[in-house]
Scaffold this motif. Sequence first.
Motif: not given
Length: 262
Positions: A99-108, A163-168, A239-252
């Motif tokens: 999945l990660l080999l595809k040329p698109a954003d990993a979280q998407f 929340i699910w992104i943080i779990v992932v 909700s925006l605060a949750f989204a920003v936090t989840a994005r940062a956690v996933f990227q890390r």
Amino acid sequence: MRRHARLLVVSFKASVAAAVQYRVDFVIDGLISLWWMGWTLVPLLVAYSGRGTIAGWSLSEALIVVGWFALLRGLVEAAVNPSLQATIEGIRSGALDYLLLKPADAQFLVSTARFLPWKLVDVFAALALVVVAFHRLGRTPAPLDVAVAIALLAAAMLVIYSIWIIVVSAAFYVVRLDNLSYLFHSVFDAARWPVQVFRGAWRVLFTFVIPLGLMTTYPAMAILGKLEARSALFAGAASLAFAVTARAVFQRAIARYTSASS
């Protein structure tokens, strides 16, 4: 953005094609979803037996909260849970590499890998329940209240998705997270009740820590015309605060991913 939209459409069409390959299973899954919708109402009807109101909510108003809970659950189980659960398994097995080999954003990519179309039955049943509730109230919601409620539904979806992104993301560090996902579903079941039902520490927990009130009570209050503008703004900001936090956690987390095969 346009490329991601095309990828989303392709993924959804593939999920629909996979679902209708087994038409009997598709119908049975839809009927099971309706059965669970009916079962969701049982605790509420028992609680209101012989009571006019509970924590300031009449039965008809509480039905709107339950309808919003079922609507949110249907959307989450149709569009969020399948992809993210598949991602957790992919991390464990190494299938995430492809999945990660595809040329698109990993979280998407991990968020749109799979859908369960029959879960949309819950969405239509929930909307029907809201209509019945307003019929019992003898009125219709104002267009502005409906617009605010829809905006808060989007905010609630964003919180649950985050929340699910943080779990992932935790799956990159921990091998198995099954118990954590079951715990989340169990806690989420409390969202079928208006947050005013809870008292003391539970009220604080379900408002600020695990924002169940934001997910179902606030949209129900909005469509009833009872939500203050300040509360709506708080919900959007949270909700925006949750989204920003989840994005940062996933990227890390994904930065340290070395695949199960390495």
